[in-house]
Scaffold this motif. Structure first.
Motif, short mmCIF file in Angstrom:
data_model
loop_
_atom_site.label_atom_id
_atom_site.label_comp_id
_atom_site.label_asym_id
_atom_site.label_seq_id
_atom_site.Cartn_x
_atom_site.Cartn_y
_atom_site.Cartn_z
N GLU A 60 0.99 -1.32 -0.07
CA GLU A 60 0.07 -0.04 -0.27
C GLU A 60 0.82 1.39 -0.03
OE1 GLU A 60 0.10 -2.15 4.01
OE2 GLU A 60 -0.73 -2.52 1.95
N ASP A 61 2.13 1.15 0.33
CA ASP A 61 3.12 2.39 0.32
C ASP A 61 3.93 2.75 -0.91
OD1 ASP A 61 1.97 2.67 2.91
OD2 ASP A 61 3.90 2.06 3.90
N LEU A 62 3.42 1.69 -1.94
CA LEU A 62 4.21 1.94 -3.32
C LEU A 62 3.95 2.96 -4.28
CD1 LEU A 62 4.09 -1.89 -4.70
CD2 LEU A 62 6.33 -0.45 -4.28
N ASP A 63 4.56 3.66 -4.85
CA ASP A 63 4.23 4.58 -5.84
C ASP A 63 4.03 3.79 -7.21
OD1 ASP A 63 6.76 4.26 -6.89
OD2 ASP A 63 7.61 5.98 -5.74
N ASP A 64 3.47 4.66 -8.08
CA ASP A 64 3.15 3.92 -9.65
C ASP A 64 4.39 3.64 -10.15
OD1 ASP A 64 0.42 4.06 -8.95
OD2 ASP A 64 0.10 5.94 -9.98
#
Length: 182
Positions: A60-64
């Motif tokens: 959930e903390d990933l960036d695109d």
């Protein structure tokens, strides 16, 4: 590419090809994720989880950008390679990936976690203690050597048989933690 397709048609995966597949951490992550999950996954799910593992952060903390970078490499390189070797069925239209039965041929080269198996160490220690007591009894002429030998041999055979059956009936092979895969 033609060689890879030919390999998928052979009955058993060549050791060099297995190591070629396992030489890339993203392919190992794909195998780990699908194997432990036990069901198909989408390329989006794979890309997100692999990017999270690589960056050591929750999904959930990933960036695109991180997710997209992994997605592209899975789409263009890693999933087609696993599909060519017959390790996974990669459906580009649906974006789904499913391990095939042939995946067992490759997963066997990955380390497995032993924690799910019964630890027989103390059983062997106990059998050794019984053997020492029996040998002392033989030395003291309290017990016939043949009886001691038979008891020790039967005990050892029973213990080895129990350990074999325990591991064989376990059936599931959990992979080691991800940091051990790199």
């Amino acid at each position: 590419m033609q060689r890879e397709t030919l390999m998928a048609e052979e009955t058993e995966l060549a050791l060099d090809d297995a190591f070629n597949i396992l030489s890339n951490s993203r392919r190992r992550y794909i195998l780990y994720y699908l194997y432990t999950r036990g069901e198909p996954a989408t390329i989006d799910e794979l890309a997100g989880q692999i990017a999270a593992w690589e960056n050591e952060i929750p999904v959930e903390d990933l960036d695109d950008t991180a997710r997209r970078r992994v997605y592209v490499s899975l789409y263009q390189t890693h999933l087609p390679k696993l599909d060519d070797f017959g390790i996974a069925d990669y459906d580009r239209d649906d974006g789904t990936v499913t391990l095939t039965e042939r995946a067992e041929e490759i997963v066997r080269y990955l380390p497995v976690e032993e924690s799910d198996h019964r630890d027989f160490t103390w059983y062997y220690v106990g059998l050794s203690a019984v053997a020492v007591v029996l040998l002392v009894a033989v030395a003291a002429n309290v017990l016939v050597p043949a009886i001691a030998a038979v008891v020790i041999a039967v005990g050892l055979l029973a213990l080895v048989g129990a350990q074999f059956l325990s591991r064989r009936s376990d059936g599931s092979r959990d992979l080691l933690e991800l940091e051990d895969l790199e």
